[in-house]
Design an enzyme around this catalytic site. Structure first.
Site, PDB file in Angstrom:
ATOM      1  N   LEU A 175      -7.493   1.878   8.537  1.00 49.47           N
ATOM      2  CA  LEU A 175      -7.037   0.582   8.036  1.00 49.47           C
ATOM      3  C   LEU A 175      -8.074  -0.230   7.267  1.00 49.47           C
ATOM      4  O   LEU A 175      -7.786  -1.348   6.861  1.00 49.47           O
ATOM      5  CB  LEU A 175      -6.463  -0.247   9.198  1.00 49.47           C
ATOM      6  CG  LEU A 175      -5.300   0.445   9.925  1.00 49.47           C
ATOM      7  CD1 LEU A 175      -4.733  -0.447  11.010  1.00 49.47           C
ATOM      8  CD2 LEU A 175      -4.202   0.888   8.965  1.00 49.47           C
TER       9      LEU A 175
ATOM     10  N   LEU B 147     -10.535  -0.782   3.875  1.00 54.83           N
ATOM     11  CA  LEU B 147     -10.626  -0.357   2.482  1.00 54.83           C
ATOM     12  C   LEU B 147     -11.767   0.648   2.324  1.00 54.83           C
ATOM     13  O   LEU B 147     -12.839   0.453   2.885  1.00 54.83           O
ATOM     14  CB  LEU B 147     -10.923  -1.604   1.654  1.00 54.83           C
ATOM     15  CG  LEU B 147     -10.403  -1.683   0.233  1.00 54.83           C
ATOM     16  CD1 LEU B 147      -8.928  -1.388   0.150  1.00 54.83           C
ATOM     17  CD2 LEU B 147     -10.712  -3.083  -0.313  1.00 54.83           C
TER      18      LEU B 147
ATOM     19  N   ASP C 186      -3.783   1.082  -1.327  1.00 52.81           N
ATOM     20  CA  ASP C 186      -2.527   1.768  -1.685  1.00 52.81           C
ATOM     21  C   ASP C 186      -2.305   1.847  -3.192  1.00 52.81           C
ATOM     22  O   ASP C 186      -1.172   1.717  -3.668  1.00 52.81           O
ATOM     23  CB  ASP C 186      -1.330   1.051  -1.032  1.00 52.81           C
ATOM     24  CG  ASP C 186      -1.490   0.951   0.472  1.00 52.81           C
ATOM     25  OD1 ASP C 186      -2.037   1.891   1.069  1.00 52.81           O
ATOM     26  OD2 ASP C 186      -1.077  -0.078   1.038  1.00 52.81           O
TER      27      ASP C 186
ATOM     28  N   LYS D 188     -20.096  -1.506   5.866  1.00 51.52           N
ATOM     29  CA  LYS D 188     -20.509  -2.365   4.754  1.00 51.52           C
ATOM     30  C   LYS D 188     -21.812  -1.901   4.125  1.00 51.52           C
ATOM     31  O   LYS D 188     -21.953  -1.906   2.906  1.00 51.52           O
ATOM     32  CB  LYS D 188     -20.702  -3.793   5.265  1.00 51.52           C
ATOM     33  CG  LYS D 188     -19.450  -4.612   5.270  1.00 51.52           C
ATOM     34  CD  LYS D 188     -19.830  -6.071   5.464  1.00 51.52           C
ATOM     35  CE  LYS D 188     -18.620  -6.924   5.738  1.00 51.52           C
ATOM     36  NZ  LYS D 188     -18.953  -8.069   6.577  1.00 51.52           N
TER      37      LYS D 188
ATOM     38  N   HIS E 257       0.637   6.848   3.388  1.00 52.39           N
ATOM     39  CA  HIS E 257       1.193   5.501   3.580  1.00 52.39           C
ATOM     40  C   HIS E 257       2.648   5.655   4.027  1.00 52.39           C
ATOM     41  O   HIS E 257       3.399   6.449   3.441  1.00 52.39           O
ATOM     42  CB  HIS E 257       1.115   4.709   2.271  1.00 52.39           C
ATOM     43  CG  HIS E 257       1.547   3.288   2.452  1.00 52.39           C
ATOM     44  ND1 HIS E 257       0.727   2.347   3.036  1.00 52.39           N
ATOM     45  CD2 HIS E 257       2.718   2.666   2.180  1.00 52.39           C
ATOM     46  CE1 HIS E 257       1.376   1.205   3.102  1.00 52.39           C
ATOM     47  NE2 HIS E 257       2.578   1.358   2.595  1.00 52.39           N
TER      48      HIS E 257
ATOM     49  N   ASN F 155      -4.849   9.461   1.166  1.00 53.88           N
ATOM     50  CA  ASN F 155      -4.326   8.601   2.226  1.00 53.88           C
ATOM     51  C   ASN F 155      -2.834   8.874   2.397  1.00 53.88           C
ATOM     52  O   ASN F 155      -2.152   9.247   1.442  1.00 53.88           O
ATOM     53  CB  ASN F 155      -4.519   7.132   1.816  1.00 53.88           C
ATOM     54  CG  ASN F 155      -3.955   6.158   2.840  1.00 53.88           C
ATOM     55  OD1 ASN F 155      -4.226   6.271   4.043  1.00 53.88           O
ATOM     56  ND2 ASN F 155      -3.156   5.191   2.379  1.00 53.88           N
TER      57      ASN F 155
HETATM   58  C1  GAR Z   1       0.971   6.463  10.166  1.00 54.21           C
HETATM   59  O1  GAR Z   1       2.343   6.181  10.154  1.00 54.21           O
HETATM   60  C2  GAR Z   1       0.378   6.211   8.793  1.00 54.21           C
HETATM   61  O2  GAR Z   1       1.266   6.494   7.752  1.00 54.21           O
HETATM   62  C3  GAR Z   1       0.109   4.730   8.885  1.00 54.21           C
HETATM   63  O3  GAR Z   1      -0.406   4.532  10.168  1.00 54.21           O
HETATM   64  C4  GAR Z   1       0.228   5.467  11.051  1.00 54.21           C
HETATM   65  C5  GAR Z   1      -0.838   6.125  11.907  1.00 54.21           C
HETATM   66  O4  GAR Z   1      -0.260   6.831  12.966  1.00 54.21           O
HETATM   67  N1  GAR Z   1      -0.806   4.312   7.861  1.00 54.21           N
HETATM   68  C6  GAR Z   1      -0.756   3.108   7.300  1.00 54.21           C
HETATM   69  O5  GAR Z   1       0.050   2.256   7.610  1.00 54.21           O
HETATM   70  C7  GAR Z   1      -1.787   2.881   6.200  1.00 54.21           C
HETATM   71  N2  GAR Z   1      -1.465   1.713   5.427  1.00 54.21           N
HETATM   72  P1  GAR Z   1      -1.138   7.873  13.800  1.00 54.21           P
HETATM   73  O6  GAR Z   1      -2.417   7.144  14.214  1.00 54.21           O
HETATM   74  O7  GAR Z   1      -0.305   8.218  14.980  1.00 54.21           O
HETATM   75  O8  GAR Z   1      -1.418   9.045  12.903  1.00 54.21           O
END
Ligand code: GAR
Length: 192
Positions: free
Chosen positions: A85, A87, A144, A62, A103, A101
């Site tokens: 996770l 912002l 996103d 922050k 998604h 990023n």
């Molecule tokens: C991944 O699937 C990524 O796309 C998702 O978190 C996972 C992390 O896996 N990201 C989101 O959902 C972002 N909104 P990891 O820690 O094994 O790489």
């Protein structure tokens, strides 16, 4: 040499895959992992792979105390959010405009606050989607929301539960994400 910094909050399978992909590269090096969750799997992975990791708090995030200087110290050409996770704030985007990023869905579908990890796959199954996929996109100060860079798709069958979808997404991420990161770095270098 281009410097890559990865932000991650969880297991870190994408972070590890990216680190391994560039391990022998003469052009790109993963200089640090930034993590906001003590005990997250990604910290162990970073240690095993000899990449420094920096843990930071909500307060740091922050206020910018510590973290802005830490990040500047690593001089990133590109910041990659891989399962991160929180912002990403305007304050940091103003200093580091190249942030991407991944998604685990085909944005703009199944994006926004609270849409991460298994929540996304559960929503995809509940909506009876017949396909899903991954999106790599530029990061803005909204969830996103930035311009898409790359998408890859996979089928969702009537038999697939959220875990089956998660496995398919994981495969797509392992297959494509490091190569997309490499392409983005090349584009940034060309435009510099
Ligand atoms: C991944 O699937 C990524 O796309 C998702 O978190 C996972 C992390 O896996 N990201 C989101 O959902 C972002 N909104 P990891 O820690 O094994 O790489």
């Amino acid at each position: 040499m281009k410097n890559l910094v990865i932000f991650a909050s969880g297991s870190g399978s994408n972070a590890e895959n990216i680190i391994r992909y560039f391990a022998d590269s003469k052009d790109v090096t993963v200089v640090a992992i930034f993590c906001n969750v003590a005990g997250a799997g990604v910290i162990d992975r970073a240690e095993r792979l000899n990449v420094p990791s920096e843990l930071f708090s909500r307060e740091d995030w922050k206020t910018g105390h510590h973290i802005d200087d830490q990040l500047s110290h690593y001089n990133p050409d590109l910041i990659v959010l891989a399962g991160f996770l929180w912002l990403f704030p305007e304050r940091l985007l103003a200093k580091f405009p190249h942030v991407i990023n991944i998604h685990p869905a085909l944005l703009p579908k199944f994006g926004g606050k609270g849409m991460f990890g298994m929540h996304v796959h559960e929503a995809v199954v509940a909506a009876h989607e017949t396909e899903t996929g991954i999106t790599v996109h530029w990061v803005t100060a909204k969830y996103d929301d930035g311009a898409p860079i790359f998408q890859a798709r996979c089928a969702v069958t009537a038999q697939d539960d959220a875990h089956a979808v998660a496995n398919k997404i994981h495969e797509l991420e392992m297959m494509h994400f490091p190569r997309v990161v490499e392409e983005v770095l090349k584009d940034i270098a060309q435009k510099a």
